[in-house]
Scaffold this active site. Structure first.
Site, PDB file in Angstrom:
ATOM      1  N   THR A   1       6.258   0.568   2.323  1.00 18.54           N
ATOM      2  CA  THR A   1       7.240   1.339   3.095  1.00 18.54           C
ATOM      3  C   THR A   1       6.465   2.342   3.943  1.00 18.54           C
ATOM      4  OG1 THR A   1       8.874   1.156   1.340  1.00 18.54           O
ATOM      5  CG2 THR A   1       9.223   2.887   2.967  1.00 18.54           C
TER       6      THR A   1
ATOM      7  N   LEU B   1       0.828  -1.210   0.000  1.00 14.78           N
ATOM      8  CA  LEU B   1       0.000   0.000   0.000  1.00 14.78           C
ATOM      9  C   LEU B   1       0.864   1.262   0.000  1.00 14.78           C
ATOM     10  CD1 LEU B   1      -2.428  -1.474   2.656  1.00 14.78           C
ATOM     11  CD2 LEU B   1      -2.991  -1.028   0.246  1.00 14.78           C
ATOM     12  N   PRO B   2       0.250   2.408  -0.340  1.00 11.93           N
ATOM     13  CA  PRO B   2       1.066   3.620  -0.504  1.00 11.93           C
ATOM     14  C   PRO B   2       1.804   4.095   0.756  1.00 11.93           C
ATOM     15  CG  PRO B   2      -1.081   3.919  -1.562  1.00 11.93           C
ATOM     16  CD  PRO B   2      -1.142   2.627  -0.798  1.00 11.93           C
TER      17      PRO B   2
ATOM     18  N   LYS C   1      15.011  -0.239   6.283  1.00 11.48           N
ATOM     19  CA  LYS C   1      14.751   0.236   4.915  1.00 11.48           C
ATOM     20  C   LYS C   1      14.904   1.769   4.849  1.00 11.48           C
ATOM     21  CE  LYS C   1      12.361   1.287   1.115  1.00 11.48           C
ATOM     22  NZ  LYS C   1      11.890   0.937  -0.133  1.00 11.48           N
TER      23      LYS C   1
ATOM     24  N   LYS D   1       9.444  10.697  -0.252  1.00  9.75           N
ATOM     25  CA  LYS D   1       8.678  10.053   0.828  1.00  9.75           C
ATOM     26  C   LYS D   1       9.633   9.368   1.816  1.00  9.75           C
ATOM     27  CE  LYS D   1       5.958   5.920   1.653  1.00  9.75           C
ATOM     28  NZ  LYS D   1       5.457   4.681   1.109  1.00  9.75           N
TER      29      LYS D   1
HETATM   30  P1  NAD Z   1       1.122   2.433  -6.098  1.00  7.13           P
HETATM   31  O1  NAD Z   1       0.526   3.741  -5.698  1.00  7.13           O
HETATM   32  O2  NAD Z   1       1.440   2.166  -7.521  1.00  7.13           O
HETATM   33  O3  NAD Z   1       0.165   1.240  -5.587  1.00  7.13           O
HETATM   34  C1  NAD Z   1      -0.545   1.247  -4.371  1.00  7.13           C
HETATM   35  C2  NAD Z   1      -1.882   0.550  -4.615  1.00  7.13           C
HETATM   36  O4  NAD Z   1      -2.590   0.458  -3.370  1.00  7.13           O
HETATM   37  C3  NAD Z   1      -2.790   1.310  -5.587  1.00  7.13           C
HETATM   38  O5  NAD Z   1      -3.191   0.456  -6.647  1.00  7.13           O
HETATM   39  C4  NAD Z   1      -3.970   1.754  -4.715  1.00  7.13           C
HETATM   40  O6  NAD Z   1      -5.202   1.814  -5.409  1.00  7.13           O
HETATM   41  C5  NAD Z   1      -3.970   0.663  -3.659  1.00  7.13           C
HETATM   42  N1  NAD Z   1      -4.679   1.032  -2.418  1.00  7.13           N
HETATM   43  C6  NAD Z   1      -4.639   2.202  -1.744  1.00  7.13           C
HETATM   44  N2  NAD Z   1      -5.422   2.142  -0.658  1.00  7.13           N
HETATM   45  C7  NAD Z   1      -5.970   0.901  -0.647  1.00  7.13           C
HETATM   46  C8  NAD Z   1      -6.873   0.231   0.225  1.00  7.13           C
HETATM   47  N3  NAD Z   1      -7.387   0.843   1.293  1.00  7.13           N
HETATM   48  N4  NAD Z   1      -7.230  -1.046  -0.065  1.00  7.13           N
HETATM   49  C9  NAD Z   1      -6.733  -1.675  -1.170  1.00  7.13           C
HETATM   50  N5  NAD Z   1      -5.886  -1.084  -2.037  1.00  7.13           N
HETATM   51  C10 NAD Z   1      -5.498   0.185  -1.775  1.00  7.13           C
HETATM   52  O7  NAD Z   1       2.419   2.268  -5.188  1.00  7.13           O
HETATM   53  P2  NAD Z   1       3.674   1.295  -5.465  1.00  7.13           P
HETATM   54  O8  NAD Z   1       4.675   2.003  -6.310  1.00  7.13           O
HETATM   55  O9  NAD Z   1       3.170  -0.044  -5.867  1.00  7.13           O
HETATM   56  O10 NAD Z   1       4.292   1.225  -3.998  1.00  7.13           O
HETATM   57  C11 NAD Z   1       3.677   0.464  -2.962  1.00  7.13           C
HETATM   58  C12 NAD Z   1       4.551   0.554  -1.715  1.00  7.13           C
HETATM   59  O11 NAD Z   1       5.845   0.041  -2.011  1.00  7.13           O
HETATM   60  C13 NAD Z   1       4.749   1.985  -1.202  1.00  7.13           C
HETATM   61  O12 NAD Z   1       4.711   1.962   0.195  1.00  7.13           O
HETATM   62  C14 NAD Z   1       6.130   2.351  -1.735  1.00  7.13           C
HETATM   63  O13 NAD Z   1       6.792   3.314  -0.921  1.00  7.13           O
HETATM   64  C15 NAD Z   1       6.844   1.006  -1.695  1.00  7.13           C
HETATM   65  N6  NAD Z   1       7.931   0.858  -2.672  1.00  7.13           N
HETATM   66  C16 NAD Z   1       7.751   1.241  -3.958  1.00  7.13           C
HETATM   67  C17 NAD Z   1       8.808   1.101  -4.858  1.00  7.13           C
HETATM   68  C18 NAD Z   1       8.654   1.510  -6.315  1.00  7.13           C
HETATM   69  O14 NAD Z   1       9.668   1.581  -7.023  1.00  7.13           O
HETATM   70  N7  NAD Z   1       7.444   1.793  -6.796  1.00  7.13           N
HETATM   71  C19 NAD Z   1      10.037   0.556  -4.440  1.00  7.13           C
HETATM   72  C20 NAD Z   1      10.165   0.144  -3.121  1.00  7.13           C
HETATM   73  C21 NAD Z   1       9.097   0.304  -2.235  1.00  7.13           C
END
Ligand code: NAD
Length: 304
Positions: A100, A65-66, A175, A250
């Site tokens: 994260t 999740l975000p 992390k 973030k």
């Molecule tokens: P993203 O925004 O693409 O995906 C998050 C998903 O969660 C979205 O599809 C959103 O609709 C869904 N969501 C939000 N609230 C929700 C709820 N209540 N119930 C169900 N679904 C819900 O984000 P991401 O890039 O996939 O990143 C996800 C996590 O991983 C974050 O915490 C980010 O910091 C971490 N992260 C991302 C990366 C990267 O390169 N993208 C790398 C390492 C860590």
């Protein structure tokens, strides 16, 4: 094969769920964005329309999740009457959060889960979207020894390395420390390369020299921020991510927040955080975080 409920099917969650399907797990999926849920169906996932539905019969739940507020609301419920996972899952369901978030949110969820007799670990990742797609992520787990071993069995299908950082919340803290260092390293690498270029050096030659000298670091070795030096790096592809600048901001913000809690000095991390805040405010938040190089270039005399 056992059943996994996967919640949060964005840039990271979607390829992770696909890899679990490819590994032979039954995967039930849910995202508040219905189209994200539907996209997994052709890969064999079972689409669910709610948290309640997605956890039915699941031995393991993984969330991606975000941010902290989403994790707290999904696991613990919220003031709008939504019921959280800890009140929805079946007995003995094992819960893994790979988002994260701030360590306090992870500890809160772990404690509330333990009060219900449930196991929860924080397991944030390093490796980005490419790592999620290739199942080469690094997982950094916080939780008990037993919970770590249980998490490893599932997470090893999604990544190459699964580390045990310590107690609940410690995965998130490790992390955050890693990405604080990465933000500083990337900013410093951009700064040094740009200085050399401004004095007439060839960035490829300078990079080769620093790679064999004491300035060597991960950004220089695998992720050179100067366009054209490294054909596969985001810099040579108009800074298409990769790891977006907004995510680096973030994570640096989490670094500064956690530092304030313990009055720990993080002057370099704070500066890197402010550089990324400024860079992102100029419309660069969706670019790869190595686009910080362009910030340095724009401030340089030769571009004025
Ligand atoms: P993203 O925004 O693409 O995906 C998050 C998903 O969660 C979205 O599809 C959103 O609709 C869904 N969501 C939000 N609230 C929700 C709820 N209540 N119930 C169900 N679904 C819900 O984000 P991401 O890039 O996939 O990143 C996800 C996590 O991983 C974050 O915490 C980010 O910091 C971490 N992260 C991302 C990366 C990267 O390169 N993208 C790398 C390492 C860590």
């Amino acid at each position: 094969m056992s059943t996994i409920a996967f919640i949060g099917l964005g840039n990271m969650g979607s390829p992770m769920a696909q890899n679990l399907l490819a590994a032979g797990f039954n995967v039930q999926v849910f995202d508040v964005d219905e189209s994200a849920t539907a996209q997994l169906v052709p890969f064999g996932a079972i689409a669910a329309g709610s948290l309640q539905e997605v956890v039915k019969g699941a031995e393991t739940v993984i969330t991606m999740l975000p941010a902290g507020k989403h994790v707290r609301s999904v696991y613990l419920g919220d003031l709008h009457g939504r019921v959280g996972l800890i009140n929805l899952v079946e007995d003995k369901t094992f819960m893994i959060d790979s988002s994260t978030v701030d360590p306090d949110s992870a500890r809160l969820v772990a404690n509330e889960a333990a009060n219900k007799g449930l196991e929860f670990v924080d397991a944030p990742v390093s490796g980005g979207v490419a790592g999620a797609q290739a199942a080469t992520l690094t997982f950094i787990v916080g939780g008990t020894d037993a919970a770590f071993l249980r998490a490893k069995q599932v997470l090893s299908h999604l990544g190459r390395n699964v580390f045990h950082a310590g107690h609940a919340g410690d995965g998130q803290m490790a992390k955050i420390c890693n990405n604080l260092m990465l933000g500083i390293l990337m900013s410093g690498t951009c700064e040094a390369l740009n200085l050399g270029i401004e004095h007439g050096l060839d960035p490829k030659v300078l990079s080769d020299i620093m790679l064999q000298s004491s300035g060597r670091n991960w950004a220089l070795e695998l992720y050179n921020p100067c366009p054209g030096v490294m054909p596969n790096a985001p810099a040579s592809h108009h800074y298409s991510p990769g790891f977006m600048s907004k995510l680096m901001l973030k994570d640096l913000g989490l670094g500064v927040e956690t530092a304030l809690q313990t009055q720990t000095p993080v002057p370099m991390g704070t500066l890197a955080r402010n550089l990324y805040a400024f860079h992102n405010a100029n419309g660069n938040e969706a670019l790869d975080f190595s686009s910080m190089f362009e910030f340095y270039q724009r401030q340089s005399k030769s571009s004025q």
